[in-house]
Design a protein around this motif. Structure first.
Motif, PDB file in Angstrom:
ATOM      1  N   ALA A 237       2.701  -7.216  -1.524  1.00  0.00           N
ATOM      2  CA  ALA A 237       1.776  -8.305  -1.833  1.00  0.00           C
ATOM      3  C   ALA A 237       1.835  -8.680  -3.310  1.00  0.00           C
ATOM      4  O   ALA A 237       1.841  -9.864  -3.662  1.00  0.00           O
ATOM      5  CB  ALA A 237       0.351  -7.901  -1.440  1.00  0.00           C
ATOM      6  N   ALA A 238       1.886  -7.678  -4.170  1.00  0.00           N
ATOM      7  CA  ALA A 238       1.932  -7.926  -5.614  1.00  0.00           C
ATOM      8  C   ALA A 238       3.197  -8.692  -6.001  1.00  0.00           C
ATOM      9  O   ALA A 238       3.160  -9.601  -6.845  1.00  0.00           O
ATOM     10  CB  ALA A 238       1.854  -6.601  -6.370  1.00  0.00           C
TER      11      ALA A 238
ATOM     12  N   GLU B 138      -0.117   1.549   0.010  1.00  0.00           N
ATOM     13  CA  GLU B 138       0.500   1.268  -1.293  1.00  0.00           C
ATOM     14  C   GLU B 138       1.789   0.455  -1.143  1.00  0.00           C
ATOM     15  O   GLU B 138       2.017  -0.477  -1.911  1.00  0.00           O
ATOM     16  CB  GLU B 138       0.739   2.561  -2.075  1.00  0.00           C
ATOM     17  CG  GLU B 138      -0.512   3.088  -2.738  1.00  0.00           C
ATOM     18  CD  GLU B 138      -0.230   3.891  -4.009  1.00  0.00           C
ATOM     19  OE1 GLU B 138       0.844   3.704  -4.624  1.00  0.00           O
ATOM     20  OE2 GLU B 138      -1.090   4.699  -4.374  1.00  0.00           O
TER      21      GLU B 138
ATOM     22  N   SER C  10      -8.211  -5.869  -3.754  1.00  0.00           N
ATOM     23  CA  SER C  10      -7.698  -5.892  -5.126  1.00  0.00           C
ATOM     24  C   SER C  10      -8.094  -4.655  -5.918  1.00  0.00           C
ATOM     25  O   SER C  10      -7.732  -4.519  -7.085  1.00  0.00           O
ATOM     26  CB  SER C  10      -8.213  -7.145  -5.851  1.00  0.00           C
ATOM     27  OG  SER C  10      -7.703  -8.312  -5.250  1.00  0.00           O
TER      28      SER C  10
ATOM     29  N   GLU D 209      -8.477 -13.806  -4.479  1.00  0.00           N
ATOM     30  CA  GLU D 209      -8.003 -13.122  -3.258  1.00  0.00           C
ATOM     31  C   GLU D 209      -9.082 -13.191  -2.182  1.00  0.00           C
ATOM     32  O   GLU D 209     -10.243 -12.833  -2.435  1.00  0.00           O
ATOM     33  CB  GLU D 209      -7.639 -11.667  -3.598  1.00  0.00           C
ATOM     34  CG  GLU D 209      -7.431 -10.769  -2.409  1.00  0.00           C
ATOM     35  CD  GLU D 209      -8.620  -9.855  -2.182  1.00  0.00           C
ATOM     36  OE1 GLU D 209      -9.161  -9.872  -1.050  1.00  0.00           O
ATOM     37  OE2 GLU D 209      -9.011  -9.127  -3.120  1.00  0.00           O
TER      38      GLU D 209
ATOM     39  N   ALA E 258       0.620  -3.017  -0.584  1.00  0.00           N
ATOM     40  CA  ALA E 258       0.068  -3.596  -1.816  1.00  0.00           C
ATOM     41  C   ALA E 258       1.192  -4.001  -2.772  1.00  0.00           C
ATOM     42  O   ALA E 258       1.102  -5.023  -3.461  1.00  0.00           O
ATOM     43  CB  ALA E 258      -0.868  -2.591  -2.488  1.00  0.00           C
ATOM     44  N   GLU E 259       2.247  -3.196  -2.805  1.00  0.00           N
ATOM     45  CA  GLU E 259       3.392  -3.514  -3.681  1.00  0.00           C
ATOM     46  C   GLU E 259       4.082  -4.794  -3.220  1.00  0.00           C
ATOM     47  O   GLU E 259       4.432  -5.653  -4.042  1.00  0.00           O
ATOM     48  CB  GLU E 259       4.379  -2.356  -3.688  1.00  0.00           C
ATOM     49  CG  GLU E 259       5.558  -2.569  -4.615  1.00  0.00           C
ATOM     50  CD  GLU E 259       6.513  -1.386  -4.642  1.00  0.00           C
ATOM     51  OE1 GLU E 259       7.384  -1.340  -5.538  1.00  0.00           O
ATOM     52  OE2 GLU E 259       6.395  -0.506  -3.767  1.00  0.00           O
TER      53      GLU E 259
ATOM     54  N   SER F 258      -5.280   0.896  -3.299  1.00  0.00           N
ATOM     55  CA  SER F 258      -3.832   1.052  -3.124  1.00  0.00           C
ATOM     56  C   SER F 258      -3.032   0.554  -4.319  1.00  0.00           C
ATOM     57  O   SER F 258      -1.881   0.120  -4.181  1.00  0.00           O
ATOM     58  CB  SER F 258      -3.362   0.351  -1.845  1.00  0.00           C
ATOM     59  OG  SER F 258      -3.977   0.941  -0.710  1.00  0.00           O
TER      60      SER F 258
ATOM     61  N   TYR G  60       0.507  -2.605  -9.589  1.00  0.00           N
ATOM     62  CA  TYR G  60       1.763  -3.176  -9.078  1.00  0.00           C
ATOM     63  C   TYR G  60       1.953  -4.608  -9.572  1.00  0.00           C
ATOM     64  O   TYR G  60       3.064  -5.016  -9.935  1.00  0.00           O
ATOM     65  CB  TYR G  60       1.773  -3.160  -7.551  1.00  0.00           C
ATOM     66  CG  TYR G  60       2.124  -1.825  -6.946  1.00  0.00           C
ATOM     67  CD1 TYR G  60       3.356  -1.213  -7.203  1.00  0.00           C
ATOM     68  CD2 TYR G  60       1.228  -1.165  -6.104  1.00  0.00           C
ATOM     69  CE1 TYR G  60       3.675   0.012  -6.641  1.00  0.00           C
ATOM     70  CE2 TYR G  60       1.545   0.066  -5.551  1.00  0.00           C
ATOM     71  CZ  TYR G  60       2.772   0.654  -5.814  1.00  0.00           C
ATOM     72  OH  TYR G  60       3.093   1.872  -5.272  1.00  0.00           O
TER      73      TYR G  60
ATOM     74  N   PHE H  74      -3.073  -2.106  -6.165  1.00  0.00           N
ATOM     75  CA  PHE H  74      -2.565  -3.483  -6.154  1.00  0.00           C
ATOM     76  C   PHE H  74      -2.444  -4.044  -7.568  1.00  0.00           C
ATOM     77  O   PHE H  74      -1.421  -4.670  -7.911  1.00  0.00           O
ATOM     78  CB  PHE H  74      -3.489  -4.375  -5.318  1.00  0.00           C
ATOM     79  CG  PHE H  74      -3.149  -5.837  -5.391  1.00  0.00           C
ATOM     80  CD1 PHE H  74      -2.004  -6.327  -4.776  1.00  0.00           C
ATOM     81  CD2 PHE H  74      -3.964  -6.730  -6.093  1.00  0.00           C
ATOM     82  CE1 PHE H  74      -1.682  -7.686  -4.855  1.00  0.00           C
ATOM     83  CE2 PHE H  74      -3.646  -8.072  -6.173  1.00  0.00           C
ATOM     84  CZ  PHE H  74      -2.506  -8.552  -5.548  1.00  0.00           C
TER      85      PHE H  74
ATOM     86  N   HIS I 252      -7.760  -1.310   4.583  1.00  0.00           N
ATOM     87  CA  HIS I 252      -6.914  -1.917   3.567  1.00  0.00           C
ATOM     88  C   HIS I 252      -5.421  -1.681   3.774  1.00  0.00           C
ATOM     89  O   HIS I 252      -5.007  -0.893   4.616  1.00  0.00           O
ATOM     90  CB  HIS I 252      -7.336  -1.391   2.187  1.00  0.00           C
ATOM     91  CG  HIS I 252      -8.775  -1.596   1.895  1.00  0.00           C
ATOM     92  ND1 HIS I 252      -9.728  -0.609   2.093  1.00  0.00           N
ATOM     93  CD2 HIS I 252      -9.450  -2.684   1.452  1.00  0.00           C
ATOM     94  CE1 HIS I 252     -10.922  -1.071   1.762  1.00  0.00           C
ATOM     95  NE2 HIS I 252     -10.783  -2.319   1.367  1.00  0.00           N
ATOM     96  N   TRP I 253      -4.660  -2.353   2.919  1.00  0.00           N
ATOM     97  CA  TRP I 253      -3.221  -2.155   2.948  1.00  0.00           C
ATOM     98  C   TRP I 253      -2.836  -0.826   2.329  1.00  0.00           C
ATOM     99  O   TRP I 253      -3.568  -0.227   1.532  1.00  0.00           O
ATOM    100  CB  TRP I 253      -2.485  -3.298   2.252  1.00  0.00           C
ATOM    101  CG  TRP I 253      -3.056  -3.784   0.948  1.00  0.00           C
ATOM    102  CD1 TRP I 253      -3.709  -3.059  -0.008  1.00  0.00           C
ATOM    103  CD2 TRP I 253      -3.041  -5.146   0.485  1.00  0.00           C
ATOM    104  NE1 TRP I 253      -4.094  -3.865  -1.040  1.00  0.00           N
ATOM    105  CE2 TRP I 253      -3.683  -5.143  -0.776  1.00  0.00           C
ATOM    106  CE3 TRP I 253      -2.521  -6.333   0.981  1.00  0.00           C
ATOM    107  CZ2 TRP I 253      -3.837  -6.313  -1.521  1.00  0.00           C
ATOM    108  CZ3 TRP I 253      -2.671  -7.489   0.242  1.00  0.00           C
ATOM    109  CH2 TRP I 253      -3.333  -7.484  -0.997  1.00  0.00           C
TER     110      TRP I 253
END
Length: 363
Positions: free
Chosen positions: A197-198, A191, A291, A342, A194-195, A294, A299, A296, A188-189
């Motif tokens: 991406a959010a 944090e 989802s 997603e 993820a931020e 991290s 965020y 997500f 996964h991504w």
């Protein structure tokens, strides 16, 4: 010698388990029908597989293969500098083009069904880790046919008037800015990824002119760096080894969030408030473990100043979470205004027997 030792060890430990009655090979009830249709032999095979030695033999084999030949099994590949990658991202599926086209058609049909109910749909495409962190692939080969995979999928959806955001650009830009979007030993991504991406997803939502609700304020209240166990280490079956014998452990950022509801204007209260529906999110998210890791969702909630209904499923692949949500009371009784779907790039071309047809009895 190793093979002989395994055979002897298996015979001795299985024999002891039988004598001590910790292992029962023969079913309690045996009939001609169960014998002829294979239930008896199948039961014996399952019992033998659960015997103490065979049960641990696979674990020992994985550890030995890693220590001797750096082999991580069929699901995980080792790149440079202790970077690990999921093999699913590197597999060229025989019917990949038709599989992707089938999924595009299905998303379009779902989009039309939702539009008929006054619900918006936003597709979020998560690029492969091996795409964004390609410089760490080392000797691992990523086929050239994948170069336009996620972009082609995005174009087909856009051409059919489906709202879609491809996170490749946002994550690549973050990488150029010194951020590492994905975790080294995890699928996964990170944090920070993820931020990023959010923020990109929130920007797309704002362009849809939907007012997210219920309103809430989300803030980061604590931040700490600590060792994060990678799911790829576990998937490779070597997480039981001493840490010093595993791929180098990874330190990752962990944030803690606090959310506080924002009181609504008394004058703007509607009938929904009287029945409690005003406190239910008007945005629902379906998807995969991306989802659910991290932070997500926190965020995204922080960017939107609203609560999100998270219906993502670990291992959901393409349609797992979608099928579960569209057939649930949560969707049928209290449909949202917007559904965020997603989808990881690696599942776009997988064989269709890996997921169910969403529309089958969903609407």
């Amino acid at each position: 010698m190793c093979f002989s030792l395994f055979l002897i060890g298996g015979i001795v430990t299985t024999g002891y388990a039988l004598v001590s009655q910790n292992l029962n090979l023969i079913p309690k009830e045996i009939s001609w029908s169960t014998f002829l249709n294979g239930d008896v032999s199948s039961g014996i095979a399952k019992s033998l597989a659960n015997a103490p030695f065979p049960d641990n033999a696979a674990k020992f084999e994985r550890g030995l293969s890693w220590l001797v030949t750096r082999d991580l099994g069929p699901r995980v590949r080792e790149g440079k500098n202790d970077w690990l990658f999921l093999n699913d991202e590197l597999v060229v599926h025989q019917g990949r083009v038709l599989n992707a086209e089938s999924r595009v058609k299905e998303i379009i049909e779902v989009g039309h069904q939702l539009a008929n109910q006054g619900i918006e749909l936003l597709i979020v495409l998560v690029p492969d880790k091996s795409r964004i962190e390609s410089e760490y692939l080392g000797s691992q080969y990523r086929a050239t046919v994948f170069s336009t995979r996620v972009n082609d999928f995005e174009k087909q959806l856009t051409h059919n008037e489906i709202h879609v955001i491809n996170l490749t650009g946002a994550l690549n830009s973050a990488k150029q800015g010194g951020i590492t979007p994905f975790l080294r030993t995890d699928t996964h991504w990170s944090e920070p990824g993820a931020e990023i991406a959010a923020k990109a997803v929130a920007k797309s939502i704002q362009s849809l002119k939907i007012t997210p609700s219920p309103a809430q304020s989300t803030q980061i209240v604590a931040q700490v760096d600590k060792i994060r166990p990678g799911d790829l280490v576990k998937l490779a079956g070597i997480d039981w080894l001493p840490t010093r014998l595993q791929p180098a452990p990874e330190s990752a950022r962990y944030n803690s969030f606090k959310s506080v509801p924002i009181p609504s204007n008394e004058k703007s209260k509607s009938m929904d408030d009287l029945f409690g529906d005003a406190n239910l999110p008007n945005i629902a998210l379906i998807g995969t473990s991306f989802s659910r890791t991290s932070e997500f969702i926190p965020y995204l909630e922080m960017q939107l100043d609203a609560k999100i209904g998270n219906f993502a499923l670990d291992g959901g692949d393409f349609s797992g979470a979608a099928t579960a949500y569209f057939t649930s009371p949560a969707f049928k009784d209290t449909p949202p205004k917007l559904i965020i779907w997603e989808i990881p790039e690696r599942v776009l071309e997988m064989d269709r027997n890996h997921d169910e047809k969403i529309l089958k009895g969903s609407f």
